[in-house]
Design a protein around this motif. Structure first.
Motif, PDB file in Angstrom:
ATOM      1  N   GLY A  15       4.652  -2.763  -3.840  1.00  0.00           N
ATOM      2  CA  GLY A  15       5.908  -3.106  -3.191  1.00  0.00           C
ATOM      3  C   GLY A  15       5.755  -4.306  -2.275  1.00  0.00           C
ATOM      4  O   GLY A  15       4.667  -4.617  -1.793  1.00  0.00           O
ATOM      5  N   THR A  16       6.867  -4.959  -2.054  1.00  0.00           N
ATOM      6  CA  THR A  16       6.868  -6.189  -1.273  1.00  0.00           C
ATOM      7  C   THR A  16       6.448  -5.958   0.177  1.00  0.00           C
ATOM      8  O   THR A  16       5.582  -6.658   0.698  1.00  0.00           O
ATOM      9  CB  THR A  16       8.270  -6.827  -1.315  1.00  0.00           C
ATOM     10  N   LYS A  17       7.056  -4.980   0.835  1.00  0.00           N
ATOM     11  CA  LYS A  17       6.750  -4.740   2.252  1.00  0.00           C
ATOM     12  C   LYS A  17       5.282  -4.379   2.459  1.00  0.00           C
ATOM     13  O   LYS A  17       4.626  -4.905   3.355  1.00  0.00           O
ATOM     14  CB  LYS A  17       7.629  -3.615   2.810  1.00  0.00           C
ATOM     15  N   GLN A  18       4.767  -3.481   1.626  1.00  0.00           N
ATOM     16  CA  GLN A  18       3.379  -3.056   1.772  1.00  0.00           C
ATOM     17  C   GLN A  18       2.416  -4.191   1.441  1.00  0.00           C
ATOM     18  O   GLN A  18       1.362  -4.321   2.063  1.00  0.00           O
ATOM     19  CB  GLN A  18       3.095  -1.839   0.882  1.00  0.00           C
ATOM     20  N   THR A  19       2.787  -5.017   0.466  1.00  0.00           N
ATOM     21  CA  THR A  19       1.939  -6.151   0.097  1.00  0.00           C
ATOM     22  C   THR A  19       1.874  -7.168   1.230  1.00  0.00           C
ATOM     23  O   THR A  19       0.792  -7.635   1.595  1.00  0.00           O
ATOM     24  CB  THR A  19       2.456  -6.809  -1.201  1.00  0.00           C
ATOM     25  N   VAL A  20       3.026  -7.486   1.818  1.00  0.00           N
ATOM     26  CA  VAL A  20       3.052  -8.426   2.944  1.00  0.00           C
ATOM     27  C   VAL A  20       2.254  -7.861   4.117  1.00  0.00           C
ATOM     28  O   VAL A  20       1.485  -8.579   4.762  1.00  0.00           O
ATOM     29  CB  VAL A  20       4.504  -8.760   3.356  1.00  0.00           C
ATOM     30  N   ARG A  21       2.393  -6.575   4.376  1.00  0.00           N
ATOM     31  CA  ARG A  21       1.643  -5.939   5.471  1.00  0.00           C
ATOM     32  C   ARG A  21       0.138  -6.039   5.218  1.00  0.00           C
ATOM     33  O   ARG A  21      -0.635  -6.379   6.119  1.00  0.00           O
ATOM     34  CB  ARG A  21       2.050  -4.478   5.625  1.00  0.00           C
ATOM     35  N   ALA A  22      -0.292  -5.748   3.994  1.00  0.00           N
ATOM     36  CA  ALA A  22      -1.719  -5.827   3.654  1.00  0.00           C
ATOM     37  C   ALA A  22      -2.241  -7.254   3.822  1.00  0.00           C
ATOM     38  O   ALA A  22      -3.366  -7.461   4.287  1.00  0.00           O
ATOM     39  CB  ALA A  22      -1.949  -5.338   2.229  1.00  0.00           C
ATOM     40  N   LEU A  23      -1.424  -8.233   3.472  1.00  0.00           N
ATOM     41  CA  LEU A  23      -1.820  -9.634   3.635  1.00  0.00           C
ATOM     42  C   LEU A  23      -1.976  -9.982   5.114  1.00  0.00           C
ATOM     43  O   LEU A  23      -2.958 -10.599   5.516  1.00  0.00           O
ATOM     44  CB  LEU A  23      -0.787 -10.558   2.984  1.00  0.00           C
ATOM     45  N   LYS A  24      -1.017  -9.573   5.926  1.00  0.00           N
ATOM     46  CA  LYS A  24      -1.063  -9.887   7.359  1.00  0.00           C
ATOM     47  C   LYS A  24      -2.219  -9.182   8.063  1.00  0.00           C
ATOM     48  O   LYS A  24      -2.763  -9.697   9.031  1.00  0.00           O
ATOM     49  CB  LYS A  24       0.267  -9.534   8.022  1.00  0.00           C
ATOM     50  N   GLU A  25      -2.588  -8.003   7.558  1.00  0.00           N
ATOM     51  CA  GLU A  25      -3.694  -7.246   8.156  1.00  0.00           C
ATOM     52  C   GLU A  25      -5.055  -7.672   7.606  1.00  0.00           C
ATOM     53  O   GLU A  25      -6.083  -7.138   8.016  1.00  0.00           O
ATOM     54  CB  GLU A  25      -3.482  -5.747   7.927  1.00  0.00           C
ATOM     55  N   GLY A  26      -5.060  -8.597   6.657  1.00  0.00           N
ATOM     56  CA  GLY A  26      -6.312  -9.088   6.095  1.00  0.00           C
ATOM     57  C   GLY A  26      -6.972  -8.133   5.116  1.00  0.00           C
ATOM     58  O   GLY A  26      -8.168  -8.238   4.857  1.00  0.00           O
ATOM     59  N   LYS A  27      -6.211  -7.202   4.568  1.00  0.00           N
ATOM     60  CA  LYS A  27      -6.769  -6.203   3.651  1.00  0.00           C
ATOM     61  C   LYS A  27      -6.678  -6.603   2.180  1.00  0.00           C
ATOM     62  O   LYS A  27      -7.380  -6.045   1.351  1.00  0.00           O
ATOM     63  CB  LYS A  27      -6.049  -4.868   3.837  1.00  0.00           C
ATOM     64  N   ALA A  28      -5.802  -7.532   1.854  1.00  0.00           N
ATOM     65  CA  ALA A  28      -5.558  -7.881   0.450  1.00  0.00           C
ATOM     66  C   ALA A  28      -6.635  -8.818  -0.088  1.00  0.00           C
ATOM     67  O   ALA A  28      -6.997  -9.801   0.552  1.00  0.00           O
ATOM     68  CB  ALA A  28      -4.188  -8.522   0.299  1.00  0.00           C
ATOM     69  N   LEU A  29      -7.142  -8.484  -1.267  1.00  0.00           N
ATOM     70  CA  LEU A  29      -8.107  -9.337  -1.956  1.00  0.00           C
ATOM     71  C   LEU A  29      -7.409 -10.251  -2.959  1.00  0.00           C
ATOM     72  O   LEU A  29      -7.828 -11.377  -3.186  1.00  0.00           O
ATOM     73  CB  LEU A  29      -9.134  -8.481  -2.699  1.00  0.00           C
ATOM     74  N   GLU A  30      -6.362  -9.722  -3.570  1.00  0.00           N
ATOM     75  CA  GLU A  30      -5.593 -10.468  -4.564  1.00  0.00           C
ATOM     76  C   GLU A  30      -4.193  -9.882  -4.630  1.00  0.00           C
ATOM     77  O   GLU A  30      -3.998  -8.692  -4.390  1.00  0.00           O
ATOM     78  CB  GLU A  30      -6.253 -10.367  -5.938  1.00  0.00           C
ATOM     79  N   VAL A  31      -3.229 -10.729  -4.953  1.00  0.00           N
ATOM     80  CA  VAL A  31      -1.843 -10.290  -5.070  1.00  0.00           C
ATOM     81  C   VAL A  31      -1.358 -10.584  -6.483  1.00  0.00           C
ATOM     82  O   VAL A  31      -1.657 -11.636  -7.048  1.00  0.00           O
ATOM     83  CB  VAL A  31      -0.947 -11.013  -4.038  1.00  0.00           C
ATOM     84  N   ILE A  32      -0.617  -9.639  -7.046  1.00  0.00           N
ATOM     85  CA  ILE A  32      -0.006  -9.819  -8.360  1.00  0.00           C
ATOM     86  C   ILE A  32       1.496  -9.700  -8.170  1.00  0.00           C
ATOM     87  O   ILE A  32       1.973  -8.732  -7.569  1.00  0.00           O
ATOM     88  CB  ILE A  32      -0.506  -8.767  -9.378  1.00  0.00           C
ATOM     89  N   VAL A  33       2.247 -10.697  -8.654  1.00  0.00           N
ATOM     90  CA  VAL A  33       3.701 -10.666  -8.545  1.00  0.00           C
ATOM     91  C   VAL A  33       4.324 -10.781  -9.932  1.00  0.00           C
ATOM     92  O   VAL A  33       3.770 -11.414 -10.828  1.00  0.00           O
ATOM     93  CB  VAL A  33       4.254 -11.785  -7.627  1.00  0.00           C
ATOM     94  N   ALA A  34       5.483 -10.162 -10.081  1.00  0.00           N
ATOM     95  CA  ALA A  34       6.212 -10.210 -11.350  1.00  0.00           C
ATOM     96  C   ALA A  34       7.162 -11.401 -11.344  1.00  0.00           C
ATOM     97  O   ALA A  34       7.928 -11.583 -10.394  1.00  0.00           O
ATOM     98  CB  ALA A  34       6.985  -8.915 -11.559  1.00  0.00           C
ATOM     99  N   GLU A  35       7.106 -12.199 -12.391  1.00  0.00           N
ATOM    100  CA  GLU A  35       7.948 -13.392 -12.477  1.00  0.00           C
ATOM    101  C   GLU A  35       9.428 -13.062 -12.622  1.00  0.00           C
ATOM    102  O   GLU A  35      10.270 -13.876 -12.274  1.00  0.00           O
ATOM    103  CB  GLU A  35       7.496 -14.281 -13.637  1.00  0.00           C
ATOM    104  N   ASP A  36       9.752 -11.866 -13.121  1.00  0.00           N
ATOM    105  CA  ASP A  36      11.160 -11.523 -13.298  1.00  0.00           C
ATOM    106  C   ASP A  36      11.769 -10.859 -12.059  1.00  0.00           C
ATOM    107  O   ASP A  36      12.913 -10.428 -12.080  1.00  0.00           O
ATOM    108  CB  ASP A  36      11.369 -10.657 -14.542  1.00  0.00           C
TER     109      ASP A  36
END
Length: 82
Positions: A15-36
Protein backbone atom coordinates in the motif's frame (compact mmCIF):
# COMPACT_ATOMS: atom_id res chain seq x y z
CA UNK A 1 10.40 -10.29 -13.03
CA UNK A 2 9.46 -8.16 -10.05
CA UNK A 3 6.38 -10.18 -9.17
CA UNK A 4 8.71 -13.04 -8.26
CA UNK A 5 10.84 -10.67 -6.17
CA UNK A 6 7.77 -9.80 -4.13
CA UNK A 7 6.83 -13.45 -3.71
CA UNK A 8 10.35 -14.36 -2.58
CA UNK A 9 10.88 -11.34 -0.32
CA UNK A 10 11.06 -12.08 3.37
CA UNK A 11 9.24 -8.95 4.49
CA UNK A 12 7.06 -6.54 2.55
CA UNK A 13 4.66 -3.71 3.23
CA UNK A 14 1.72 -3.24 0.91
CA UNK A 15 0.00 0.00 0.00
CA UNK A 16 0.97 3.57 -0.64
CA UNK A 17 0.85 4.86 2.95
CA UNK A 18 2.84 1.95 4.37
CA UNK A 19 5.37 2.15 1.54
CA UNK A 20 5.94 5.88 2.07
CA UNK A 21 6.28 5.29 5.82
CA UNK A 22 8.85 2.52 5.27
CA UNK A 23 10.81 4.82 2.96
CA UNK A 24 10.81 7.69 5.46
CA UNK A 25 11.88 5.34 8.27
CA UNK A 26 14.75 3.97 6.18
CA UNK A 27 13.37 0.42 6.18
CA UNK A 28 12.71 -0.01 2.45
CA UNK A 29 15.28 -1.81 0.31
CA UNK A 30 13.31 -1.60 -2.93
CA UNK A 31 9.94 -0.31 -4.05
CA UNK A 32 7.66 -1.84 -6.68
CA UNK A 33 4.87 0.28 -8.18
CA UNK A 34 2.10 -0.63 -10.60
CA UNK A 35 2.02 1.43 -13.78
CA UNK A 36 -1.77 1.23 -14.00
CA UNK A 37 -2.21 2.91 -10.60
CA UNK A 38 -3.43 6.50 -10.32
CA UNK A 39 -0.43 8.77 -11.04
CA UNK A 40 -1.34 11.15 -8.20
CA UNK A 41 -0.96 8.25 -5.76
CA UNK A 42 2.23 6.85 -7.25
CA UNK A 43 3.88 10.29 -7.40
CA UNK A 44 4.03 10.37 -3.58
CA UNK A 45 5.79 7.01 -3.51
CA UNK A 46 8.19 7.97 -6.30
CA UNK A 47 9.14 11.22 -4.55
CA UNK A 48 9.72 9.47 -1.21
CA UNK A 49 11.83 6.79 -2.94
CA UNK A 50 13.91 9.45 -4.67
CA UNK A 51 14.51 11.26 -1.37
CA UNK A 52 15.47 7.98 0.32
CA UNK A 53 17.65 6.94 -2.64
CA UNK A 54 15.79 3.61 -2.94
CA UNK A 55 15.43 1.87 -6.32
CA UNK A 56 11.96 1.73 -7.87
CA UNK A 57 10.79 -1.03 -10.18
CA UNK A 58 7.63 -0.66 -12.24
CA UNK A 59 5.26 -3.50 -13.04
CA UNK A 60 2.28 -3.40 -15.37
CA UNK A 61 -0.63 -4.45 -13.17
CA UNK A 62 -2.03 -3.55 -9.75
CA UNK A 63 -4.05 -6.76 -9.80
CA UNK A 64 -0.99 -8.96 -10.40
CA UNK A 65 1.02 -7.04 -7.80
CA UNK A 66 -1.73 -7.59 -5.24
CA UNK A 67 -1.83 -11.27 -6.11
CA UNK A 68 1.95 -11.50 -5.65
CA UNK A 69 1.42 -9.98 -2.18
CA UNK A 70 -1.21 -12.63 -1.46
CA UNK A 71 -4.05 -10.13 -1.10
CA UNK A 72 -7.43 -10.21 -2.81
CA UNK A 73 -7.27 -6.66 -4.21
CA UNK A 74 -4.84 -4.71 -6.35
CA UNK A 75 -1.78 -3.03 -4.87
CA UNK A 76 -0.45 0.28 -6.18
CA UNK A 77 2.84 0.07 -4.28
CA UNK A 78 4.86 -2.48 -2.34
CA UNK A 79 8.11 -2.05 -0.44
CA UNK A 80 10.55 -4.85 0.26
CA UNK A 81 11.84 -4.05 3.74
CA UNK A 82 14.76 -5.04 5.95
Amino acid sequence: MSYEKVLQAGKTVVGTKQTVRALKEGKALEVIVAEDADPSIIDKVMEAAKEANVPVTKVDSMKKLGKACKIQVGAAAVAIIR
